[in-house]
Design a protein around this motif. Structure first.
Motif, PDB file in Angstrom:
ATOM      1  N   GLU A 113      37.563  42.646  49.562  1.00  0.00           N
ATOM      2  CA  GLU A 113      37.444  41.207  49.297  1.00  0.00           C
ATOM      3  C   GLU A 113      36.365  40.891  48.260  1.00  0.00           C
ATOM      4  OE1 GLU A 113      37.132  39.470  53.357  1.00  0.00           O
ATOM      5  OE2 GLU A 113      38.993  38.461  52.799  1.00  0.00           O
ATOM      6  N   LYS A 114      35.378  41.753  48.162  1.00  0.00           N
ATOM      7  CA  LYS A 114      34.302  41.473  47.210  1.00  0.00           C
ATOM      8  C   LYS A 114      34.881  41.347  45.799  1.00  0.00           C
ATOM      9  CE  LYS A 114      29.935  43.327  45.500  1.00  0.00           C
ATOM     10  NZ  LYS A 114      28.992  44.457  45.538  1.00  0.00           N
ATOM     11  N   ALA A 115      35.809  42.219  45.475  1.00  0.00           N
ATOM     12  CA  ALA A 115      36.400  42.189  44.130  1.00  0.00           C
ATOM     13  C   ALA A 115      37.160  40.893  43.879  1.00  0.00           C
ATOM     14  CB  ALA A 115      37.330  43.394  43.954  1.00  0.00           C
ATOM     15  N   LEU A 116      37.692  40.299  44.936  1.00  0.00           N
ATOM     16  CA  LEU A 116      38.463  39.054  44.783  1.00  0.00           C
ATOM     17  C   LEU A 116      37.551  37.850  44.601  1.00  0.00           C
ATOM     18  CD1 LEU A 116      41.122  39.549  47.621  1.00  0.00           C
ATOM     19  CD2 LEU A 116      41.393  39.979  45.173  1.00  0.00           C
ATOM     20  N   LEU A 117      36.293  37.975  45.013  1.00  0.00           N
ATOM     21  CA  LEU A 117      35.415  36.803  45.077  1.00  0.00           C
ATOM     22  C   LEU A 117      34.212  36.878  44.140  1.00  0.00           C
ATOM     23  CD1 LEU A 117      35.587  36.462  48.936  1.00  0.00           C
ATOM     24  CD2 LEU A 117      36.329  34.720  47.306  1.00  0.00           C
ATOM     25  N   THR A 118      34.110  37.960  43.412  1.00  0.00           N
ATOM     26  CA  THR A 118      32.913  38.169  42.582  1.00  0.00           C
ATOM     27  C   THR A 118      32.676  36.999  41.627  1.00  0.00           C
ATOM     28  OG1 THR A 118      33.142  40.545  42.767  1.00  0.00           O
ATOM     29  CG2 THR A 118      31.833  39.730  40.917  1.00  0.00           C
ATOM     30  N   ASP A 119      33.740  36.439  41.075  1.00  0.00           N
ATOM     31  CA  ASP A 119      33.576  35.378  40.067  1.00  0.00           C
ATOM     32  C   ASP A 119      33.787  33.979  40.633  1.00  0.00           C
ATOM     33  OD1 ASP A 119      33.062  37.241  38.075  1.00  0.00           O
ATOM     34  OD2 ASP A 119      35.209  37.568  37.724  1.00  0.00           O
TER      35      ASP A 119
END
Ligand code: SF4
Ligand code: SF4
Length: 161
Positions: free
Chosen positions: A48-54
């Motif tokens: 999920e981190k990759a989905l929310l980084t930006d």
């Protein structure tokens, strides 16, 4: 965890929420409000981190358990993490070895639904969350994270003395 797994887990919950009406009206969305000191947040599932980084409405902070999303109480609803989608439920391994759900002990501090147990919820919600968790468990990394999540939650069930 594979993005395809996360997408399917999100879809399994879809628009289901704890109640048929907006339960946030009961508590002024207590589970979305930051702590008085601006701390608090939701742990992210693997991937999920990759989905929310930006994302513009929250920031990701490191935490010993897992990266944590801290928001100001407003989000892009279809991008909110799984931990928000399943609250106030938490995974628990059933006697048959399959993942199911129970009320999260941590919800007792803020959620007016917690005292009523699963029977106080729209029945479609626990079913949808259970289905989502079983999808997560198809991925070994997801299954391991559910174990870790359940172990952390279980600590809040221990008597304080
Ligand atoms: S704290 Fe409980 S009742 Fe309030 S918005 Fe969150 S899930 Fe709904
Ligand atoms: S990401 Fe959205 S659902 Fe989750 S705590 Fe923040 S405002 Fe609430």
């Amino acid at each position: 965890m594979r993005q395809e797994i996360l997408s399917r887990a999100y879809d399994a919950i879809g628009e289901h929420t704890p109640m048929l009406h907006d339960c946030g009206a009961l508590c002024r969305a207590a589970c979305c409000r930051p702590d008085a000191d601006g701390q608090g947040g939701v742990h992210l599932f693997p991937g999920e981190k990759a989905l929310l980084t930006d994302c513009a409405w929250g920031r990701i902070v490191p935490d010993a358990f897992a990266p944590m999303l801290v928001c100001e109480g407003m989000c892009q609803r279809d991008a909110r993490p799984l931990g928000c989608r399943i609250f106030p439920l938490t995974p628990v391994r059933g006697k048959n070895g399959k993942w199911t759900v129970r009320m999260d002990a941590r919800a007792r501090a803020m959620c007016p639904l917690a005292a009523h147990g699963l029977s106080g919820l729209d029945p479609a919600f626990p079913r949808a969350v259970r289905d989502a968790l079983r999808i997560v468990a198809e991925d070994p990394e997801g299954d391991a994270f559910l174990e870790k999540w359940a172990a952390l939650e279980a600590q809040y069930r221990q008597p304080l003395w």
